[in-house]
Design an enzyme around this catalytic site. Structure first.
Site, PDB file in Angstrom:
ATOM      1  N   HIS A 215     -16.996  15.693 -49.755  1.00 45.10           N
ATOM      2  CA  HIS A 215     -16.688  17.270 -50.030  1.00 45.10           C
ATOM      3  C   HIS A 215     -15.869  17.784 -48.966  1.00 45.10           C
ATOM      4  CE1 HIS A 215     -18.351  21.187 -50.689  1.00 45.10           C
ATOM      5  NE2 HIS A 215     -18.220  20.701 -51.744  1.00 45.10           N
TER       6      HIS A 215
ATOM      7  N   ARG B  22     -19.010   7.690 -52.565  1.00 46.22           N
ATOM      8  CA  ARG B  22     -17.530   8.359 -52.433  1.00 46.22           C
ATOM      9  C   ARG B  22     -17.002   8.717 -50.952  1.00 46.22           C
ATOM     10  NH1 ARG B  22     -18.510  14.082 -55.833  1.00 46.22           N
ATOM     11  NH2 ARG B  22     -17.289  15.052 -54.401  1.00 46.22           N
TER      12      ARG B  22
ATOM     13  N   CYS C 111     -12.821  18.493 -64.138  1.00 46.51           N
ATOM     14  CA  CYS C 111     -12.522  19.330 -62.850  1.00 46.51           C
ATOM     15  C   CYS C 111     -12.564  18.560 -61.586  1.00 46.51           C
ATOM     16  CB  CYS C 111     -13.527  20.505 -62.709  1.00 46.51           C
ATOM     17  SG  CYS C 111     -15.438  19.746 -62.714  1.00 46.51           S
TER      18      CYS C 111
ATOM     19  N   ASN D  69     -15.248  12.892 -59.764  1.00 46.65           N
ATOM     20  CA  ASN D  69     -15.606  12.430 -58.346  1.00 46.65           C
ATOM     21  C   ASN D  69     -16.749  11.847 -58.533  1.00 46.65           C
ATOM     22  OD1 ASN D  69     -13.247  13.809 -57.706  1.00 46.65           O
ATOM     23  ND2 ASN D  69     -14.252  15.568 -57.025  1.00 46.65           N
ATOM     24  N   ASP D  70     -17.762  12.299 -59.120  1.00 44.67           N
ATOM     25  CA  ASP D  70     -19.021  11.583 -58.932  1.00 44.67           C
ATOM     26  C   ASP D  70     -19.179  10.647 -60.295  1.00 44.67           C
ATOM     27  OD1 ASP D  70     -20.669  12.594 -56.822  1.00 44.67           O
ATOM     28  OD2 ASP D  70     -20.823  14.742 -57.780  1.00 44.67           O
TER      29      ASP D  70
ATOM     30  N   ARG E 225     -20.429  27.011 -61.160  1.00 46.68           N
ATOM     31  CA  ARG E 225     -21.225  25.936 -61.213  1.00 46.68           C
ATOM     32  C   ARG E 225     -22.456  26.484 -60.519  1.00 46.68           C
ATOM     33  NH1 ARG E 225     -19.498  20.367 -58.850  1.00 46.68           N
ATOM     34  NH2 ARG E 225     -19.555  21.510 -56.682  1.00 46.68           N
TER      35      ARG E 225
ATOM     36  N   ARG F  15     -17.171  26.374 -57.050  1.00 46.41           N
ATOM     37  CA  ARG F  15     -18.190  25.523 -56.385  1.00 46.41           C
ATOM     38  C   ARG F  15     -19.127  26.398 -55.574  1.00 46.41           C
ATOM     39  NH1 ARG F  15     -13.872  21.539 -55.654  1.00 46.41           N
ATOM     40  NH2 ARG F  15     -14.964  19.518 -56.330  1.00 46.41           N
TER      41      ARG F  15
HETATM   42  C1  PEP Z   1     -16.994  15.865 -59.188  1.00 41.20           C
HETATM   43  O1  PEP Z   1     -17.894  15.259 -58.845  1.00 41.20           O
HETATM   44  O2  PEP Z   1     -16.008  15.659 -59.952  1.00 41.20           O
HETATM   45  C2  PEP Z   1     -16.946  17.465 -59.079  1.00 41.20           C
HETATM   46  C3  PEP Z   1     -16.120  18.231 -59.485  1.00 41.20           C
HETATM   47  O3  PEP Z   1     -17.844  17.870 -58.160  1.00 41.20           O
HETATM   48  P1  PEP Z   1     -18.141  17.683 -56.483  1.00 41.20           P
HETATM   49  O4  PEP Z   1     -16.714  16.852 -56.304  1.00 41.20           O
HETATM   50  O5  PEP Z   1     -18.085  19.184 -56.205  1.00 41.20           O
HETATM   51  O6  PEP Z   1     -19.136  16.744 -56.656  1.00 41.20           O
HETATM   52 MG    MG Z   2     -19.814  16.278 -58.340  1.00 36.26          MG
END
Ligand code: PEP
Ligand code: MG
Length: 761
Positions: free
Chosen positions: A367, A643, A680, A632-633, A510, A474
């Protein structure tokens, strides 16, 4: 052989050795004692000469240490390193690779067992035991040595990285030599500046060394802290008088004695006189005593380490309290370095002074890295060998394109990097032309480009670069800046600013996405496996009081603007969507009643971040207005790769065919339902992956403001049909690295390669 007990003891002994030479000596002595062999030696591979140098031995001629060496592929040591596996022989001299080293006196020994010392897939050296007896070492002995070598490899890697290895061979340490450390590129860019060590309060291990500018003042602070701790202990003693036996209370006396001027107190003062500041001097002394206790055989005494540490922490807490809010000054071009730097720690610094960030832990999609990227701060993570505590105020270059850090860079290096910075600026200037044009391919395919925000600082940058709205706000970031959950009115104010700044363009907020690596300092969650634990929507559905306050604040903030969209994170079942919608409807009714004005139902979307949501998106999309992929997740969960974990960072890749197929499935399913789908995650802001996403049919891409112009340039210069052709080709390939190269070739072909790295055309 009591394997575990012995292993633990050896590792502990080696860890507590005062320096690297002593660590190597301890290693060979303990191995020989434990295995009962006649010889035990360590050979380390010198990167410059590419030769194995005998660095420590018990049993061979000690004069050979540091002088005898073997080529990288020479002798049994070389063979063991080249094969990266143990070599176990009953009669070494009969082996064709045997290379006799007369200086060592090894001719007497017949049996040979060598195991490579490996760290991150690289051979660092070879650990060898030898015997006169002509017998093969048995399986248990081999397993023991392999396990030990794996456990000790970290010590060797660290010593090598910090130059201890050179110091042993060249007795005069070389001053001002550039040191290079490798990590993982987080937020791209280059930074030149001076290091500022960041460490969480009350973490004694990460207190940096720092020159004491006024030693008398440091000693004064120390004495106040010591007296305060004495008072705390006396108070504790009084409180416990009724409930502890006298012998148990004796511990408090022992503590008081340890704090004496003749004991810890005096030693810390000595370290201050030697030049360190009070907190650094404290760390030095506590470390020394902990090591001494750890090396003791008596288990009772060994456990006294905990007491020393406890005292150290108490003194530190008082020193830090005195330091109080007199916050550390951050000069221009500060480079934040630390074991781990959290988003909360970062956002509390004066961001305009921060040129770069370097951390020992973490990976590119943690993050903090995402926030750093949004802020355009070059960041390198997972630099596992960085000797953080030694680097305060040291000059550094952060090359966050290559994931590399230079400490005390030479003049030539500085000049070279200043040139790259100039090139970067030219590139940015060249992107100005893309500020006001729509993101449309030369053959007329149009995409919406949104921005990811969190801080107010993102807003100005985003508007300046023509963002068409916010694709991901966020909301946890403002929560991180506070010391408690913000109340409804406070949240309303924060959200209103975001909504107003972009109105009438949409702002996708979100709901609170904490847990995983996003802890709030005032709501800590301790779990063995946080990525698979209580996070995102799971927390807020368990705490409707938090969720409802947030939704009500969002709805109120949007009154009269009507550009709010709500996005639900970490959805893994249809039921969660239904529950969240139910709460949103309830909040709508409440707000409507309270405010007496009609409230427009915001558009609601789900995030696709886990494989379950990919496979069930057809059901989920029926309930909502839009879908946004959190790649990302999704990458983390599709590939089962944390990650944040530097060790597996090289297998975390969105170019993995499984990830690409999952994305295509989501786009097709959502379009089948006639609804829009965006993305995103960080993939949207990367020129290479953005090409593929466009070709897959995503309707919108949402990214950090730093990437908006780059991505617009990519879109404006790539015919949609060409991107489709690339995607078709890519989807036939089963290997992430090959896919990445194909995409980079295409970027090169389009003349866009410099968007990934200045200097490459
Ligand atoms: C993601 O997981 O791609 C996302 C946009 O959320 P975050 O990176 O804040 O977990
Ligand atoms: Mg995420």
């Amino acid at each position: 052989m009591l394997m575990l007990e012995n292993l633990r003891k050896i590792v502990q002994d080696v860890d507590s050795a005062p320096n690297f030479t002593a660590a190597l000596d301890t290693m060979v002595t303990s191995v020989r004692e434990t295995m009962g062999t006649e010889v035990s030696s360590v050979y380390l591979l010198d990167d410059k000469s590419n030769r194995y140098i005998l660095m420590a031995t018990e049993g061979l001629n000690p004069d050979a240490i540091g002088t005898v060496s073997l080529g990288w592929n020479e002798g049994l040591v070389g063979l063991c390193g080249a094969r990266e596996e143990p070599i176990n022989l009953d009669n070494a001299s009969a082996h064709p690779k045997y290379h006799y080293l007369p200086e060592t006196g090894e001719e007497k020994y017949n049996s040979f067992l060598g195991v490579p010392i490996m760290h991150r897939r690289k051979v660092l050296g070879v650990l060898v035991v030898q015997q006169r007896d002509k017998r093969k070492f048995d399986e248990a002995e081999e397993a023991f040595l392999v396990t030990l070598s794996a456990q000790l490899s970290g010590v060797v890697a660290h010593a090598k990285a910090v130059g201890s290895f050179d110091v042993i061979r060249t007795p005069t340490p070389r001053a001002n030599v550039t040191r290079v450390f490798n990590g993982i590129a987080g937020a791209s860019g280059i930074a030149l500046g001076r290091a500022i060590v960041m460490y969480p309060p009350a973490d004694i291990d990460s207190v940096p060394d720092r020159v004491a500018e006024d030693p008398d003042n440091e000693i004064h602070s120390l004495r106040i802290a010591l007296e305060a701790v004495r008072e705390d202990i006396r108070e504790l003693d009084r409180k416990m008088a009724g409930s502890l036996m006298p012998e148990e209370r004796a511990l408090f006396d022992a503590y008081l004695r340890m704090l004496d001027d003749n004991a810890l107190g005096g030693e810390i003062e000595e370290r201050i006189h030697a030049g360190n500041w009070a907190q650094g001097a404290l760390r030095e002394v506590i470390e020394k005593h902990m090591q001494a206790f750890a090396a003791m055989d008596d288990p009772y005494l060994r456990e006294r380490r905990a007491d020393v540490r406890d005292l150290g922490l108490r003194i530190l807490a008082h020193l830090q309290k005195q330091e109080g809010d007199s916050l550390r000054e951050f000069p221009d071009h500060s480079i934040l370095i630390g074991e781990e730097i959290t988003t909360a720690m970062l956002v509390e610094t004066p961001l305009e002074k921060i040129a770069g960030i370097v951390t020992v832990e973490g990976a590119a999609n943690s993050h903090m890295a995402i926030v750093a990227r949004a802020l355009g701060i070059p960041t390198v993570l997972g630099v596992s060998e960085l000797p953080v505590t030694q680097l305060d105020d040291t000059e550094m270059i952060v090359d966050a394109y290559q994931g590399r850090v230079y400490v005390q860079p030479s003049r030539q290096l500085r000049t070279r990097y200043k040139d790259i910075i100039k090139e970067e600026l030219q590139l940015v200037a060249g992107l100005d032309a893309y500020r006001d044009v729509p993101a449309e391919t030369p053959d007329g395919h149009r995409l919406a480009l949104y921005v990811n925000t969190g801080l107010m600082a993102d807003v100005a940058r985003a508007k300046d670069r023509g963002a068409e709205g916010v694709g991901l706000y966020r909301s946890e970031i403002p929560f991180m800046l506070r010391e408690r959950f913000p109340g409804e009115e406070e949240q309303r104010g924060i959200y209103r600013q975001q909504l107003e700044a972009f109105a009438p363009r949409p702002v996708t907020m979100r709901t609170l996405d904490i847990g995983g690596d996003k802890d709030l300092p005032y709501f800590p969650i301790k779990e063995d496996n946080p990525a698979l634990g209580w996070r995102g929507i799971r927390i807020t559905l368990d705490h409707p009081e938090i969720f409802m306050v947030q939704i009500r604040a969002m709805l109120k903030a949007a009154i009269g603007l009507d550009n709010l969209q709500i996005l639900l994170p970490m959805i893994s079942s249809v039921f969660e969507v239904e529950e969240a919608l139910h709460l949103i409807h309830r909040a709508m009714m409440e707000v409507q009643e309270e405010e007496g004005v009609p409230i427009t139902m915001p558009r609601v979307g789900v995030m696709v971040e886990v494989p379950a949501a990919v496979l069930q998106i057809g059901d989920m999309v029926q309930l909502v207005d839009f879908v946004s992929v959190g790649s990302n997740d999704l990458t983390q969960y599709m590939l089962a790769v944390d990650r944040n974990n530097a060790r597996v960072a090289d297998i975390y890749t969105p170019y993995h065919p499984a990830v690409l197929r999952a994305l295509q499935m989501v786009v097709d399913e959502v379009h089948r339902a006639g609804k829009p789908v965006g993305i995103c995650g960080e993939m949207a802001g990367d020129p290479g992956t953005a090409l593929l996403l466009m070709a897959m049919g995503f309707d919108s891409l949402s990214m950090s403001a730093s990437n908006l112009l780059k991505i617009r340039k990519v879109i404006c210069n790539t015919p949609y049909m060409q991107a489709r052709g690339l995607l078709e080709q890519v989807m036939q390939v089963d290997n992430a690295a090959v896919i990445r190269s194909l995409v980079e070739f295409e970027l090169e072909d389009l003349g866009l390669l410099d968007l990934i790295r200045p200097g490459k055309k």
